[in-house]
Design a protein around this motif. Structure first.
Motif, PDB file in Angstrom:
ATOM      1  N   UNK A  54       0.895  -1.184   0.030  1.00 24.09           N
ATOM      2  CA  UNK A  54       0.022  -0.032  -0.082  1.00 24.09           C
ATOM      3  C   UNK A  54       0.834   1.170  -0.034  1.00 24.09           C
ATOM      4  N   UNK A  55       0.463   2.272  -0.876  1.00 24.40           N
ATOM      5  CA  UNK A  55       1.200   3.501  -0.810  1.00 24.40           C
ATOM      6  C   UNK A  55       0.859   4.283   0.475  1.00 24.40           C
ATOM      7  N   UNK A  56       2.091   4.774   0.882  1.00 22.08           N
ATOM      8  CA  UNK A  56       2.065   5.377   2.220  1.00 22.08           C
ATOM      9  C   UNK A  56       1.355   6.956   1.979  1.00 22.08           C
ATOM     10  N   UNK A  57       1.303   7.311   0.707  1.00 21.92           N
ATOM     11  CA  UNK A  57       0.453   8.806   0.713  1.00 21.92           C
ATOM     12  C   UNK A  57      -0.846   8.451   0.866  1.00 21.92           C
ATOM     13  N   UNK A  58      -1.433   7.460   1.026  1.00 17.21           N
ATOM     14  CA  UNK A  58      -2.753   7.091   1.539  1.00 17.21           C
ATOM     15  C   UNK A  58      -3.125   6.698   2.690  1.00 17.21           C
ATOM     16  N   UNK A  59      -2.208   6.846   3.656  1.00 10.75           N
ATOM     17  CA  UNK A  59      -2.124   6.487   4.990  1.00 10.75           C
ATOM     18  C   UNK A  59      -1.962   7.580   5.770  1.00 10.75           C
ATOM     19  N   UNK A  60      -2.600   7.759   7.233  1.00 11.34           N
ATOM     20  CA  UNK A  60      -2.419   8.677   8.019  1.00 11.34           C
ATOM     21  C   UNK A  60      -2.427   7.957   9.474  1.00 11.34           C
ATOM     22  N   UNK A  61      -1.512   8.317  10.425  1.00 15.43           N
ATOM     23  CA  UNK A  61      -1.237   7.647  11.514  1.00 15.43           C
ATOM     24  C   UNK A  61      -2.378   7.918  12.417  1.00 15.43           C
ATOM     25  N   UNK A  62      -2.690   6.999  13.254  1.00 13.35           N
ATOM     26  CA  UNK A  62      -3.819   7.049  14.102  1.00 13.35           C
ATOM     27  C   UNK A  62      -3.636   8.127  15.059  1.00 13.35           C
ATOM     28  N   UNK A  63      -2.347   8.324  15.697  1.00 18.19           N
ATOM     29  CA  UNK A  63      -1.871   9.119  16.483  1.00 18.19           C
ATOM     30  C   UNK A  63      -2.249  10.747  15.951  1.00 18.19           C
ATOM     31  N   UNK A  64      -2.118  10.825  14.942  1.00 19.21           N
ATOM     32  CA  UNK A  64      -2.140  12.302  14.113  1.00 19.21           C
ATOM     33  C   UNK A  64      -3.639  12.297  13.952  1.00 19.21           C
ATOM     34  N   UNK A  65      -4.315  11.334  13.361  1.00 18.19           N
ATOM     35  CA  UNK A  65      -5.714  11.389  13.141  1.00 18.19           C
ATOM     36  C   UNK A  65      -6.479  11.686  14.546  1.00 18.19           C
ATOM     37  N   UNK A  66      -6.212  11.153  15.877  1.00 15.49           N
ATOM     38  CA  UNK A  66      -6.715  11.284  17.006  1.00 15.49           C
ATOM     39  C   UNK A  66      -6.555  12.719  17.294  1.00 15.49           C
ATOM     40  N   UNK A  67      -5.324  13.245  17.381  1.00 18.58           N
ATOM     41  CA  UNK A  67      -4.953  14.600  17.817  1.00 18.58           C
ATOM     42  C   UNK A  67      -5.827  15.703  17.019  1.00 18.58           C
ATOM     43  N   UNK A  68      -5.977  15.256  15.655  1.00 23.99           N
ATOM     44  CA  UNK A  68      -6.399  16.383  14.782  1.00 23.99           C
ATOM     45  C   UNK A  68      -8.223  16.442  14.894  1.00 23.99           C
ATOM     46  N   UNK A  69      -8.774  15.097  15.114  1.00 18.90           N
ATOM     47  CA  UNK A  69     -10.251  15.188  15.583  1.00 18.90           C
ATOM     48  C   UNK A  69     -10.561  15.304  16.881  1.00 18.90           C
ATOM     49  N   UNK A  84     -10.071  12.862  19.304  1.00 16.82           N
ATOM     50  CA  UNK A  84     -10.744  11.447  19.573  1.00 16.82           C
ATOM     51  C   UNK A  84      -9.738  10.842  20.215  1.00 16.82           C
ATOM     52  N   UNK A  85     -10.285   9.790  21.227  1.00 15.10           N
ATOM     53  CA  UNK A  85      -9.433   9.029  21.914  1.00 15.10           C
ATOM     54  C   UNK A  85      -8.780   7.725  21.107  1.00 15.10           C
ATOM     55  N   UNK A  86      -7.710   7.591  21.190  1.00 18.57           N
ATOM     56  CA  UNK A  86      -7.169   6.568  20.615  1.00 18.57           C
ATOM     57  C   UNK A  86      -7.827   5.003  20.832  1.00 18.57           C
ATOM     58  N   UNK A  87      -8.319   4.920  21.956  1.00 14.39           N
ATOM     59  CA  UNK A  87      -8.998   3.689  22.615  1.00 14.39           C
ATOM     60  C   UNK A  87     -10.276   3.661  21.615  1.00 14.39           C
ATOM     61  N   UNK A  88     -11.172   4.887  21.347  1.00 16.32           N
ATOM     62  CA  UNK A  88     -12.220   4.715  20.261  1.00 16.32           C
ATOM     63  C   UNK A  88     -11.782   4.121  19.110  1.00 16.32           C
ATOM     64  N   UNK A  89     -10.847   4.484  18.544  1.00 14.36           N
ATOM     65  CA  UNK A  89     -10.404   4.244  17.048  1.00 14.36           C
ATOM     66  C   UNK A  89     -10.073   2.777  17.204  1.00 14.36           C
ATOM     67  N   UNK A  90      -9.256   2.194  18.309  1.00 16.63           N
ATOM     68  CA  UNK A  90      -8.992   0.769  18.346  1.00 16.63           C
ATOM     69  C   UNK A  90     -10.077  -0.046  18.471  1.00 16.63           C
ATOM     70  N   UNK A  91     -11.317   0.426  19.230  1.00 14.24           N
ATOM     71  CA  UNK A  91     -12.397  -0.283  19.319  1.00 14.24           C
ATOM     72  C   UNK A  91     -12.942  -0.435  17.963  1.00 14.24           C
ATOM     73  N   UNK A  92     -13.166   0.663  17.213  1.00 17.10           N
ATOM     74  CA  UNK A  92     -13.907   0.576  15.966  1.00 17.10           C
ATOM     75  C   UNK A  92     -13.192  -0.627  15.158  1.00 17.10           C
ATOM     76  N   UNK A  93     -11.890  -0.629  15.272  1.00 16.94           N
ATOM     77  CA  UNK A  93     -10.823  -1.578  14.661  1.00 16.94           C
ATOM     78  C   UNK A  93     -11.352  -2.850  14.998  1.00 16.94           C
ATOM     79  N   UNK A  94     -11.198  -3.180  16.380  1.00 17.00           N
ATOM     80  CA  UNK A  94     -11.615  -4.635  17.001  1.00 17.00           C
ATOM     81  C   UNK A  94     -12.830  -5.196  16.509  1.00 17.00           C
ATOM     82  N   UNK A 144      -4.275   4.603   9.404  1.00 21.77           N
ATOM     83  CA  UNK A 144      -5.756   4.436   8.650  1.00 21.77           C
ATOM     84  C   UNK A 144      -5.413   4.715   7.430  1.00 21.77           C
ATOM     85  N   UNK A 145      -6.330   4.301   6.647  1.00 12.38           N
ATOM     86  CA  UNK A 145      -6.355   4.307   5.167  1.00 12.38           C
ATOM     87  C   UNK A 145      -7.328   5.707   4.774  1.00 12.38           C
TER      88      UNK A 145
END
Length: 99
Positions: free
Chosen positions: A1-16, A18-28, A43-44
């Motif tokens: 997968x090309x890395x230009x289509x990815x965003x770190x969950x940490x960066x996403x959580x800070x920007x939005x 959102x708790x990291x655990x919430x994103x992890x729960x959605x993944x689980x 995240x893609x």
């Protein structure tokens, strides 16, 4: 997968904010997919719109994880039915034009 289509969950959580655990729960529960690159979860980008909707459901409407699963399932069914309606209309036009 090309890395230009990815965003770190940490960066996403800070920007939005959102708790990291919430994103992890959605993944689980399988609502989102993540990619592991060099021990960092990403995240893609194409799934961000869907993820933003889930965040709004959770934060703005206070919908729990199980409710988000139900909403996502129903939205997928509606999308499938809309595609099927378009397909059936196209077939109907084909038959109507042959008369």
């Amino acid at each position: 997968m090309e890395t230009d289509q990815l965003i770190s969950i940490d960066i996403f959580c800070r920007h939005y904010k959102v708790e990291y655990s919430f994103v992890q729960s959605l993944r689980e529960v399988g609502l989102i997919d993540t990619v592991l690159v060099q021990e960092t979860q990403y995240l893609q980008i194409p799934q961000l719109q869907n993820l933003e909707r889930m965040i709004r459901l959770h934060d703005d409407l206070d919908v729990n994880l199980e409710g988000i699963e139900v909403v996502q399932h129903l939205l997928k069914r509606v999308e499938y039915m809309q595609d099927e309606i378009i397909s059936l209309k196209n077939r109907l036009r084909l038959y109507e034009s042959n008369e």
